[in-house]
Structure formats: C-alpha cells, structure tokens
Design a protein around this motif. Sequence first.
Motif, PDB file in Angstrom:
ATOM      1  N   TYR A  17       0.853  -1.408   0.042  1.00  0.00           N
ATOM      2  CA  TYR A  17       0.384   0.477   0.104  1.00  0.00           C
ATOM      3  C   TYR A  17       0.995   1.556   0.136  1.00  0.00           C
ATOM      4  CZ  TYR A  17      -2.532   4.170   2.637  1.00  0.00           C
ATOM      5  OH  TYR A  17      -3.320   5.193   2.368  1.00  0.00           O
ATOM      6  N   PRO A  18       1.859   1.565   0.542  1.00  0.00           N
ATOM      7  CA  PRO A  18       2.980   2.508   1.049  1.00  0.00           C
ATOM      8  C   PRO A  18       3.453   2.594  -0.514  1.00  0.00           C
ATOM      9  CG  PRO A  18       2.585   0.980   2.944  1.00  0.00           C
ATOM     10  CD  PRO A  18       2.259   0.479   1.710  1.00  0.00           C
ATOM     11  N   VAL A  19       3.787   1.254  -0.928  1.00  0.00           N
ATOM     12  CA  VAL A  19       4.431   1.557  -1.832  1.00  0.00           C
ATOM     13  C   VAL A  19       4.093   2.050  -2.935  1.00  0.00           C
ATOM     14  CG1 VAL A  19       5.152   0.157  -3.567  1.00  0.00           C
ATOM     15  CG2 VAL A  19       6.317   0.187  -1.503  1.00  0.00           C
ATOM     16  N   TYR A  53       1.113   4.107  -2.780  1.00  0.00           N
ATOM     17  CA  TYR A  53       0.229   5.452  -2.714  1.00  0.00           C
ATOM     18  C   TYR A  53       1.519   6.623  -2.527  1.00  0.00           C
ATOM     19  CZ  TYR A  53      -2.080   8.449  -0.055  1.00  0.00           C
ATOM     20  OH  TYR A  53      -2.766  10.458   0.139  1.00  0.00           O
ATOM     21  N   SER A  54       2.469   6.156  -2.282  1.00  0.00           N
ATOM     22  CA  SER A  54       3.910   7.250  -2.971  1.00  0.00           C
ATOM     23  C   SER A  54       3.941   7.239  -4.682  1.00  0.00           C
ATOM     24  CB  SER A  54       4.709   6.722  -1.956  1.00  0.00           C
ATOM     25  OG  SER A  54       6.118   5.951  -3.124  1.00  0.00           O
ATOM     26  N   LEU A 104       1.500   9.286  -5.477  1.00  0.00           N
ATOM     27  CA  LEU A 104       1.485  10.947  -5.017  1.00  0.00           C
ATOM     28  C   LEU A 104       2.484  11.506  -5.737  1.00  0.00           C
ATOM     29  CD1 LEU A 104       2.283  10.960  -0.869  1.00  0.00           C
ATOM     30  CD2 LEU A 104       0.284  12.031  -2.374  1.00  0.00           C
ATOM     31  N   ALA A 142      -4.396  19.211   8.591  1.00  0.00           N
ATOM     32  CA  ALA A 142      -4.782  18.426   7.913  1.00  0.00           C
ATOM     33  C   ALA A 142      -4.911  17.496   7.005  1.00  0.00           C
ATOM     34  CB  ALA A 142      -5.855  17.552   9.322  1.00  0.00           C
ATOM     35  N   ILE A 194      -5.030  17.008   3.020  1.00  0.00           N
ATOM     36  CA  ILE A 194      -4.129  17.054   2.044  1.00  0.00           C
ATOM     37  C   ILE A 194      -5.249  17.559   1.176  1.00  0.00           C
ATOM     38  CG2 ILE A 194      -2.071  16.270   0.519  1.00  0.00           C
ATOM     39  CD1 ILE A 194      -2.789  13.403   2.298  1.00  0.00           C
ATOM     40  N   ARG A 244      15.196  13.788   1.907  1.00  0.00           N
ATOM     41  CA  ARG A 244      14.083  13.997   3.726  1.00  0.00           C
ATOM     42  C   ARG A 244      13.809  15.712   3.763  1.00  0.00           C
ATOM     43  NH1 ARG A 244      15.847  12.567   9.575  1.00  0.00           N
ATOM     44  NH2 ARG A 244      14.118  12.735  10.652  1.00  0.00           N
ATOM     45  N   MET A 248      11.413  16.064   1.953  1.00  0.00           N
ATOM     46  CA  MET A 248      10.000  15.868   2.190  1.00  0.00           C
ATOM     47  C   MET A 248       9.578  17.008   3.338  1.00  0.00           C
ATOM     48  SD  MET A 248       9.359  12.367   3.735  1.00  0.00           S
ATOM     49  CE  MET A 248       9.701  11.155   2.119  1.00  0.00           C
ATOM     50  N   LEU A 249      10.355  17.001   4.393  1.00  0.00           N
ATOM     51  CA  LEU A 249      10.204  18.273   5.784  1.00  0.00           C
ATOM     52  C   LEU A 249       9.889  19.351   5.176  1.00  0.00           C
ATOM     53  CD1 LEU A 249      12.602  15.438   8.214  1.00  0.00           C
ATOM     54  CD2 LEU A 249       9.706  15.391   7.472  1.00  0.00           C
ATOM     55  N   TYR A 279       5.312  16.985  -0.012  1.00  0.00           N
ATOM     56  CA  TYR A 279       6.070  15.573  -0.455  1.00  0.00           C
ATOM     57  C   TYR A 279       5.613  14.690  -2.216  1.00  0.00           C
ATOM     58  CZ  TYR A 279       4.931  15.668   3.897  1.00  0.00           C
ATOM     59  OH  TYR A 279       5.017  16.177   5.892  1.00  0.00           O
ATOM     60  N   ALA A 317      12.347  10.063  -4.681  1.00  0.00           N
ATOM     61  CA  ALA A 317      12.658   8.671  -3.361  1.00  0.00           C
ATOM     62  C   ALA A 317      12.111   8.203  -5.406  1.00  0.00           C
ATOM     63  CB  ALA A 317      11.179   8.759  -2.435  1.00  0.00           C
TER      64      ALA A 317
END
Lengths: 347, 329
Positions: free
Chosen positions: A72-74, A76-77, A80, A90, A92, A285, A288-289, A301, A308
């Motif tokens: 799922y994260p893969v 989703y990214s 994104l 909160a 997006i 990083r 991202m931040l 993001y 990434a």
Amino acid sequence: MKRFLNKVGGFFKKQLPRIAKKVKTFTVQNTPRELIFFRIIKFRKSNRGRQAMIGYSFILIWIIGFLIFSLYPVFYSLYLSLFKVRLDGADIQMTFEAFNNFKAAFVLDPYFVEILLSYILNTIVNVPVVIVFALIIAMLINQDIKGKGFWRTVFFLPVIISSGPIIGELIDQGATTLPSIEDYGFVNLILDNIGSFLATPIQNLLETILLVLWFSGIQILILLAGLQKIDRSIYEASMIDGASPWESFWKITLPSIMPLISVSVIYTVVSMSVFSLNEVIIYIRTIMLGESTIGTLITGYGYSAALAWIYFFVMVGIILLFIGLLNIKSLNLKNVREMRRRRRSRI
Amino acid sequence: MKRFRRIKTFFTDTVALMKQKQYKEIGNKFKRFFVGMKFTDGLLYKILIYGLLISLGYIYLYPILYMLTNSFMTMADIIDVSVKWIPSSLNWENYQLVWEAINYPVALKNAFILAIFPALSATVSSAIIGYGFARFNFPLKKLLFVLMIATFIIPPQITMLPTFRMYSKYELLGSLKAFIYPAILGQGLNGAIFILIFYQFFRMIPKSLEESAQLDGASHFQVFLKIAIPLAVPSIIIVFLFSFVWYYNETYLSGLFLRGSDLLTLPLRVDQYINNYTSIYPEGSRARELMQAVKLAGNVLTILPLLIIYFFTQKYFVESIDRTGITGE
C-alpha cells in the motif's frame, strides 16, 4: 390470478440457482474433494493441497503485513509522485501534475542531479573496495591463525556500532580518515595525474576509507560462512595435482563463493544507499520535511516521492550493473555456442 | 614453543652445514624455512598474514580508540597539538555532564524497551514466516519469496510518507506500537534478512524428522513448536541479537515516528542534548570546542551497553554463522 402467481413462482424458481450461486460466493464450502473459500480459493484435499493451505497459514501474517506496510505505501507514494501535494494542517491538497515532478527533478532542480551523479560514482567505486576487503578479511580469518576469536570480534565490531549519529560524529571529528593517508602526498599525486571526473571519487574513497570499510561487517560474515562450506579435500586434491595456492584461489575458492559475492554486492549497495547519512537520502528528507510553497514545483511531498522513486531506480540499476559484471565471465562465447548446439539438437 | 625449537634446529643445522661447506644445501634449507614446502607453511606467509591482520585490525579499531581517548580529554588537551592519543589525565567530567543531562539510567531503560519489544516480535514472526517458506510448497511461492526480498531493497524513503500518514491516522505515532505492529507482521527493520536466516535454517532440518513425528500423530503446528523451534535456538539468538542491535541504533524512522514522545533511542537522545547544548554557545567559541569531547563521551555512553552485550554474546554472533543460514543463498 393463479397464472400470475405461477409466473412469479416460475420467476423465482428460475432465479433460485442464481441466488444460491451468489450466496455460495461468500461461504466456505466443504465438499468431499475440495475446500473452497469464497468460490475463488480452492484447496484440494490431496496431500499437496493440504500442504499449500498450511503453508499459507504460516506465511499469512507476512502477506497481511506486506499488503499493509509495504504494498500500500509503495503504490500510494507512486500515486503521490504524480501530484503536487500541499499539507494544510490535517487535509491534503493535491493537484495533478502527471510526470512533471520527475521532469522537474532533472530540469528545474539545481542540486538533485549533481548529488545523484556523485552518489552513483561513489557507489560504483566503493562497492568493489568493500567486497575485496571483506573477501580478504574473511580469507584471513578462515586461515589457521592464533586468537581466531579475538580477530573475529574485532572485524565484526562495526556491525554493532555503526549507526547514523555515531558515524556522523566520527565523520565530523575526522576520525574516519586515516591520518597516515593524508600525510603523504598520495591524494595530490592522484589529483594531478587523473582527470577530475575519476579523481574525485577516488579522493572521496581515500578520505572515507574507514567509513567504507566499516560497511563490510555483514559481508565478512556472509563470505566467511561461504568459505567454511568449501570442502577441504578439494584443495588437497588440487595440491596433489600441483596447483599453487594462488591458482587454487582463482580456480576453486572464487568460483565456489561467487553466488555469495553477488549476495554481498546487493547487500552492500542497499545498505550504502539507505544509510541515513547518504547525501541523497538527506536531500530527499529535507525536501519532504520542508515547507511546500505554492508556486515552485520542486518542494513538497509529491516531489520528494518522485525523487525517492528516481533514486530507487538508480539503485536497482547499479545492482543490475554489478550483477551483470559478475556474470559476464560465465557468458563467454564457448558457452553460448555450446548452448546453441544443444538447443538445436533437441529440436 | 614448537616454533622456537624449529628455529633453534634450523640454526644449528645451518651452522653444521656451513662447517661442511655444503652451500647448496644451506640455500635449500633457507628456502624451506622462509617459504616452506608449499608457501602456506613458511615463515614469510605467517608474517604476511599477521601483518595484514594487524593493519586491518588497526583500521577497524581506530575510530573506537579515537572516541575512547578523546572523550577523556579536557579542553586544554583538545587544543594542545602535542596531545594526540593519551590524555594528560583521566577526566570523567565529560561523562558526568552527559550522564546527568540525559538522565542516563532512565534514557537507557527507555532505549532498551524500545529495542527489546520490536526485536522480540520480529524474531517470533520471522521464525513462523521462515518456517512457512522453507517447509511447504504452495502456489505463487516463488513470487511471494521474490516480493519478500524486494521489500528489503525498497528504500524506506519511498514508503515513509504513506506509512507516516497511516500511523497518524490510527494514532500509532509516538508510541511503541509504531514499531511493534510492523515487526509482528514481518515487516520490521530488515525483516527480510531475518526471514531469510530462518528460511535457510529450517530448510536444513531433515524431512524424515518431521515425517516420523507425523507418524506419531503430530500436526504441522506441533512439529513446528516441538521440533523445529528447539532445533533453531542458535538462529533465534542471532536474529534476536541482530534485531535488537539494529533497533537500538535506529535513528531515521524513530526520529520520525517517535518525535516528541518520551521514548527515544539513545543515539537520538544524545544527539538532541548536544544540539541544544551547542546552540547556546556562539560559533567558534571555546565552549564549542569542549563540546567535541562531550559529544564523544555521549557516543561512548551510547555504544557501551552494546559493547557489553557483544562481549558476552560474541560467541553467538560470530560462531553460529555457519550453523545459521545468514548467507541467504
């Protein structure tokens, strides 16, 4: 009336098997020959089917974890990375950008390409060094030496200690360069004689040689385990046939641990690439931040996800390059000809 | 002693041969002594091996020695160029400073909690998963296996943001659960390696052992619990130790998931303290230079527990490698 009722009854009679079929979809059926879950997953009640079911039940926790925490994260990214993402507290805000994020990494971003290139060059130079050192150390420990336990302890120490902040500290303090290397004009000699394209990675290598060697802890273990599995009697036989230690290294040791060398190459590339002080990682990083602004594309993001992914593909490319290089030898012409001949004769 | 005797006989023999003027024989003797019968048993070879070992060992030990000695230095020692290795006096001040600032016993306890529970769950889950992959045949096994290895290659940066959002949605952030849940499901830190280790090990257990247990009426799960697990103790120990060390040293994910909570890994805690401390003083001031030693003292305190653990479990770390399948062939 009766006719009408008959019609209704007939309609339901016709529909009944269909409904039953639908109901069956959501049940577990236990027929004499098969165990069927939801009509899709079938396990035959043969030995093999039962084995499959028990096997699945053992790895079920992994499958669930993989779906939740990896797959799922893969995806989703990946999703994104096609958007411009802004975080407003909160919720997006996303605007579709297609492949603009990926394009921006190469066109708009002033730093990324440079960092990525230096990462590629450094990795390509460092990985063989790590492997060669790991092999040398593994072979040394594998010898009949005094104080084996002590030497093993020393060479395995890096695995225990090497971690982000501590290594970072040591780099800051200059503890990762051997003072004796800098004292001689060796680095300058290289810089003067080779073009800067090649000289910079070599200079980097010499400056961070300790750091590089500290990456070889696990590789030493892997290769050592491989060396210990080689049958001693093969060496004895080769010695009787008059092979020198040098020859038996190339003809016996190296071929037998070749698969392990591939494994340690993959391990080295991965551990170097995900190392938390890696330049690219730090850059991703910070992006991202960092606060994402509306106008520019190269923040936020979505962009960092795209970076990434580019990074991941570069990493896979490097791994494939090394694996390809390692396997070149076995693909020499003679083998190819032999394979072709065999295939023809089979036909 | 044996070697000394050999050297002694070597000398007496050569002297005797010299008296007899048999120079060719002397040459042969020299050659045999230094190069040996097949090179690997000569003196030169021994010198070469130990020379390499010592020089490589120096490279490996250098940063640790550097850290240890410099952490004891006072400010005067750091500035003084003539003091390079041995500090002028054993100065515990740096340690005292860090110890009190981060409340070391509590920080250490927290760091251990943070490492032990995820490591335990990772060990249990990877043993189960590894057994499933090693002992059973099922459709799509190869595909799943490749996917499992792929999870190791994917850098955490790719999955970080979605994971972060998922955790914040289910309020896992800032608690131990953020590490335990993935570990239980076999997706913990370097989970693929641990599964591979168990996979290798369980594949080596002979099938007949399992079959005889089944003839006696044991189910597959009983075979796993009563036969496979007791045999796998070395693997279990090595996986737990590795996992513990990796979780203990972890900074990247824990810095993200545990930000602002009491639970912090020790490296992060020391880092935090140092950053706070340095920001007080201006760039290039004396106090900043003193920080170098304090930083190193903090680092020594961080790795000291690991070194102690390593010292006691060293046997398992390095000797069980051939019994456990860390090679991942």
